[in-house]
Design a protein around this motif. Sequence first.
Motif, PDB file in Angstrom:
ATOM      1  N   ILE A   1       0.860  -1.177   0.000  1.00 49.38           N
ATOM      2  CA  ILE A   1       0.000   0.000   0.000  1.00 49.38           C
ATOM      3  C   ILE A   1       0.901   1.234   0.000  1.00 49.38           C
ATOM      4  CG2 ILE A   1      -1.842  -1.246   1.206  1.00 49.38           C
ATOM      5  CD1 ILE A   1      -1.223   0.326   3.701  1.00 49.38           C
ATOM      6  N   PRO A   2       0.352   2.377  -0.406  1.00 51.76           N
ATOM      7  CA  PRO A   2       1.186   3.586  -0.464  1.00 51.76           C
ATOM      8  C   PRO A   2       1.890   3.843   0.871  1.00 51.76           C
ATOM      9  CG  PRO A   2      -0.924   3.981  -1.517  1.00 51.76           C
ATOM     10  CD  PRO A   2      -1.017   2.626  -0.885  1.00 51.76           C
ATOM     11  N   ALA A   3       3.128   4.320   0.754  1.00 53.61           N
ATOM     12  CA  ALA A   3       3.985   4.463   1.938  1.00 53.61           C
ATOM     13  C   ALA A   3       3.349   5.356   3.004  1.00 53.61           C
ATOM     14  CB  ALA A   3       5.340   5.004   1.513  1.00 53.61           C
ATOM     15  N   GLU A   4       2.677   6.436   2.571  1.00 54.15           N
ATOM     16  CA  GLU A   4       2.134   7.355   3.587  1.00 54.15           C
ATOM     17  C   GLU A   4       0.973   6.698   4.346  1.00 54.15           C
ATOM     18  OE1 GLU A   4       1.942   7.897   0.373  1.00 54.15           O
ATOM     19  OE2 GLU A   4      -0.107   8.458  -0.192  1.00 54.15           O
ATOM     20  N   GLN A   5       0.252   5.799   3.668  1.00 49.16           N
ATOM     21  CA  GLN A   5      -0.827   5.077   4.350  1.00 49.16           C
ATOM     22  C   GLN A   5      -0.257   4.007   5.275  1.00 49.16           C
ATOM     23  OE1 GLN A   5      -3.621   3.612   1.427  1.00 49.16           O
ATOM     24  NE2 GLN A   5      -4.132   5.664   0.683  1.00 49.16           N
ATOM     25  N   ALA A   6       0.760   3.308   4.794  1.00 51.81           N
ATOM     26  CA  ALA A   6       1.382   2.277   5.633  1.00 51.81           C
ATOM     27  C   ALA A   6       1.993   2.896   6.887  1.00 51.81           C
ATOM     28  CB  ALA A   6       2.456   1.536   4.834  1.00 51.81           C
TER      29      ALA A   6
ATOM     30  N   VAL B   1      -8.655   5.569   7.154  1.00 55.94           N
ATOM     31  CA  VAL B   1      -9.754   4.792   6.557  1.00 55.94           C
ATOM     32  C   VAL B   1      -9.353   4.306   5.167  1.00 55.94           C
ATOM     33  CG1 VAL B   1     -12.128   4.921   5.704  1.00 55.94           C
ATOM     34  CG2 VAL B   1     -11.544   5.949   7.905  1.00 55.94           C
ATOM     35  N   GLN B   2      -8.691   5.187   4.406  1.00 55.83           N
ATOM     36  CA  GLN B   2      -8.245   4.771   3.055  1.00 55.83           C
ATOM     37  C   GLN B   2      -7.293   3.576   3.151  1.00 55.83           C
ATOM     38  OE1 GLN B   2      -6.490   8.394   1.583  1.00 55.83           O
ATOM     39  NE2 GLN B   2      -8.372   9.048   0.533  1.00 55.83           N
ATOM     40  N   ALA B   3      -6.389   3.643   4.106  1.00 54.68           N
ATOM     41  CA  ALA B   3      -5.408   2.563   4.258  1.00 54.68           C
ATOM     42  C   ALA B   3      -6.098   1.265   4.633  1.00 54.68           C
ATOM     43  CB  ALA B   3      -4.375   2.941   5.313  1.00 54.68           C
ATOM     44  N   LEU B   4      -7.021   1.348   5.582  1.00 60.09           N
ATOM     45  CA  LEU B   4      -7.722   0.137   6.019  1.00 60.09           C
ATOM     46  C   LEU B   4      -8.537  -0.452   4.877  1.00 60.09           C
ATOM     47  CD1 LEU B   4      -8.886   1.316   9.571  1.00 60.09           C
ATOM     48  CD2 LEU B   4      -7.185  -0.454   9.081  1.00 60.09           C
ATOM     49  N   GLU B   5      -9.228   0.427   4.142  1.00 57.56           N
ATOM     50  CA  GLU B   5     -10.072  -0.087   3.053  1.00 57.56           C
ATOM     51  C   GLU B   5      -9.225  -0.647   1.914  1.00 57.56           C
ATOM     52  OE1 GLU B   5     -12.941   3.121   2.327  1.00 57.56           O
ATOM     53  OE2 GLU B   5     -14.362   1.989   3.583  1.00 57.56           O
ATOM     54  N   ARG B   6      -8.098  -0.010   1.657  1.00 61.30           N
ATOM     55  CA  ARG B   6      -7.214  -0.521   0.601  1.00 61.30           C
ATOM     56  C   ARG B   6      -6.662  -1.896   0.992  1.00 61.30           C
ATOM     57  NH1 ARG B   6      -4.045   3.199  -3.220  1.00 61.30           N
ATOM     58  NH2 ARG B   6      -3.054   1.701  -4.579  1.00 61.30           N
ATOM     59  N   LEU B   7      -6.251  -1.988   2.240  1.00 64.32           N
ATOM     60  CA  LEU B   7      -5.700  -3.259   2.709  1.00 64.32           C
ATOM     61  C   LEU B   7      -6.772  -4.346   2.683  1.00 64.32           C
ATOM     62  CD1 LEU B   7      -3.029  -4.356   3.774  1.00 64.32           C
ATOM     63  CD2 LEU B   7      -3.716  -3.667   6.081  1.00 64.32           C
ATOM     64  N   ARG B   8      -7.967  -3.992   3.094  1.00 64.32           N
ATOM     65  CA  ARG B   8      -9.085  -4.947   3.077  1.00 64.32           C
ATOM     66  C   ARG B   8      -9.336  -5.452   1.653  1.00 64.32           C
ATOM     67  NH1 ARG B   8     -10.820  -8.093   6.602  1.00 64.32           N
ATOM     68  NH2 ARG B   8     -10.482  -9.519   4.887  1.00 64.32           N
ATOM     69  N   THR B   9      -9.345  -4.517   0.705  1.00 65.24           N
ATOM     70  CA  THR B   9      -9.573  -4.891  -0.694  1.00 65.24           C
ATOM     71  C   THR B   9      -8.470  -5.836  -1.189  1.00 65.24           C
ATOM     72  OG1 THR B   9     -10.640  -2.779  -1.114  1.00 65.24           O
ATOM     73  CG2 THR B   9      -9.839  -3.979  -3.042  1.00 65.24           C
ATOM     74  N   MET B  10      -7.224  -5.522  -0.795  1.00 64.46           N
ATOM     75  CA  MET B  10      -6.107  -6.376  -1.228  1.00 64.46           C
ATOM     76  C   MET B  10      -6.223  -7.765  -0.614  1.00 64.46           C
ATOM     77  SD  MET B  10      -3.055  -3.575  -0.987  1.00 64.46           S
ATOM     78  CE  MET B  10      -1.737  -4.650  -1.489  1.00 64.46           C
ATOM     79  N   ILE B  11      -6.618  -7.823   0.633  1.00 68.08           N
ATOM     80  CA  ILE B  11      -6.778  -9.130   1.285  1.00 68.08           C
ATOM     81  C   ILE B  11      -7.866  -9.930   0.582  1.00 68.08           C
ATOM     82  CG2 ILE B  11      -7.558 -10.265   3.407  1.00 68.08           C
ATOM     83  CD1 ILE B  11      -6.222  -7.903   4.927  1.00 68.08           C
ATOM     84  N   ASP B  12      -8.975  -9.269   0.295  1.00 70.74           N
ATOM     85  CA  ASP B  12     -10.080  -9.974  -0.371  1.00 70.74           C
ATOM     86  C   ASP B  12      -9.657 -10.465  -1.750  1.00 70.74           C
ATOM     87  OD1 ASP B  12     -11.592  -9.497   1.849  1.00 70.74           O
ATOM     88  OD2 ASP B  12     -12.687  -7.797   1.004  1.00 70.74           O
ATOM     89  N   SER B  13      -8.924  -9.611  -2.479  1.00 68.36           N
ATOM     90  CA  SER B  13      -8.456 -10.014  -3.806  1.00 68.36           C
ATOM     91  C   SER B  13      -7.482 -11.171  -3.695  1.00 68.36           C
ATOM     92  CB  SER B  13      -7.752  -8.843  -4.499  1.00 68.36           C
ATOM     93  OG  SER B  13      -8.657  -7.793  -4.683  1.00 68.36           O
ATOM     94  N   GLU B  14      -6.617 -11.078  -2.707  1.00 66.18           N
ATOM     95  CA  GLU B  14      -5.602 -12.118  -2.508  1.00 66.18           C
ATOM     96  C   GLU B  14      -6.272 -13.449  -2.186  1.00 66.18           C
ATOM     97  OE1 GLU B  14      -2.104 -14.118  -1.533  1.00 66.18           O
ATOM     98  OE2 GLU B  14      -3.721 -13.915  -0.107  1.00 66.18           O
ATOM     99  N   GLU B  15      -7.299 -13.381  -1.347  1.00 65.73           N
ATOM    100  CA  GLU B  15      -8.023 -14.605  -0.984  1.00 65.73           C
ATOM    101  C   GLU B  15      -8.743 -15.200  -2.181  1.00 65.73           C
ATOM    102  OE1 GLU B  15     -10.428 -13.341   2.272  1.00 65.73           O
ATOM    103  OE2 GLU B  15      -8.830 -13.675   3.742  1.00 65.73           O
ATOM    104  N   ALA B  16      -9.156 -14.310  -3.083  1.00 63.45           N
ATOM    105  CA  ALA B  16      -9.842 -14.800  -4.282  1.00 63.45           C
ATOM    106  C   ALA B  16      -8.855 -15.287  -5.336  1.00 63.45           C
ATOM    107  CB  ALA B  16     -10.721 -13.692  -4.862  1.00 63.45           C
ATOM    108  N   GLY B  17      -7.567 -15.170  -5.027  1.00 63.54           N
ATOM    109  CA  GLY B  17      -6.543 -15.632  -5.957  1.00 63.54           C
ATOM    110  C   GLY B  17      -6.346 -14.713  -7.128  1.00 63.54           C
TER     111      GLY B  17
END
Lengths: 244, 191
Positions: free
Chosen positions: B137-142, B174-190
């Motif tokens: 995720i973007p460095a400033e969000q991380a 919130v942007q960071a959390l939502e971005r991370l959530r989206t990445m996790i969901d995508s990752e889980e979906a392969g």
Amino acid sequence: MSDEAELSDYLLGELAPQERTRFEERLTRDASLRARVEQLRPLVGELQELPNEAWALLPAPVAPVPRAEDGDTLRGVPAGLGSRRAGRGRASALALTRRPWLAAAAAVLLICAGFLGGWLLGAGHSQGVHATATAPTVIALDALDGAPKSSSALAQMTGDGQMVLTVQGLAPAKPGAYYEVWLMTDLRHLVPVASFAVDADGRARIEVPLPAPPSDYRYIDISLQSTSAGTAHSADSVLRGSLT
Amino acid sequence: MSLSRQPISDLPTHRLIAALNRRDPEALNAIHEEYGAVLLGYLGGILGDRATAEDVLQVTLLEIWERGAGYDPSRASLLTWMMMIARSRAIDHLRKRLPEPRDPLAAADVFERERNPASETDLLLERWRIAQLLQRIPAEQAEILRLRFQAGLSQPEIAARIGVPLGTVKMRMVQALERLRTMIDSEEAGL
């Protein structure tokens, strides 16, 4: 306060009690907001449990990400280089400068250690003198013709002149035989790294100092050697990986 | 092509998978660079010491290389697939460790892990999977997430630390959390 700010405060437990009650009442009416909370709340819990080591993986906030330089591309294995059935007679003319008695003693010692202990540590743990900056960090070694198809190895350059070699699937050497790791370009340009044996499962782990910069050579090669045939490469290679 | 010479952040996962599928030796190097730290951290969490984790990481990388030609991204994401291999090799190691009763306390600890190795390693797997995605995720969000969840700062304290308005910190959180959530969901979906 904006939705984003209120959501952030709620998830992080930074809302005052009255505001929190009001926000939770709103959640009962606002399905979209409730969905966002339900989606993010478990993640907040996970982040709170992340170990320090995980956070340490993040790059420093202002430091640029180091970038590797462009360099060599993959090259093929040259024809005629040490195939498993290339014949042992050829190697006799390529005697190395090592002392034969020392190599034989080390081989016997390492073979014994392999039988006794399974995974074996190789020729000591002293610091190597050669940096590995321009060589790949991790090199896969694949089976050559005649070696068990499931055999393979992984060599990792640790950056302090050491190499960790993990081998699997090789047949345990018969009495009087042992495996040797080489840094090698061809049968005239090579240097021995260590002798080793594999355990009954065909595995070995060797940690050795590198005798020369791996970037000076094209391959990491593992050969099957005979204790009675001198210390030159036997031309009986079983595994090989590219260093370029 | 020379995968390892490219910046990891610019290396598309699909190219890495393609290289792994065709057993391009440089794929292994790229995997070690990008995922090695996460795999090592995960293994260290399971096995309890770094030296053992490094040993098991070697075996894990070797298995990744061995099985790479058959890896199917439609069945699991690359990260999940590799972590499952690491998990299996770590559990193998824990089971081998059981008969060594030299240190009763360590043996008891190993026994505890052995009683239910799957649930414990799965929990660690999930955390280290997040650790890997955090790096993307973007460095400033991380950094906002790190200051909050590692350093334990409140949002006003984060705002003061990095010199941005409090509202911006909350928005980025919130942007960071939502971005991370989206990445996790995508990752889980392969994906």
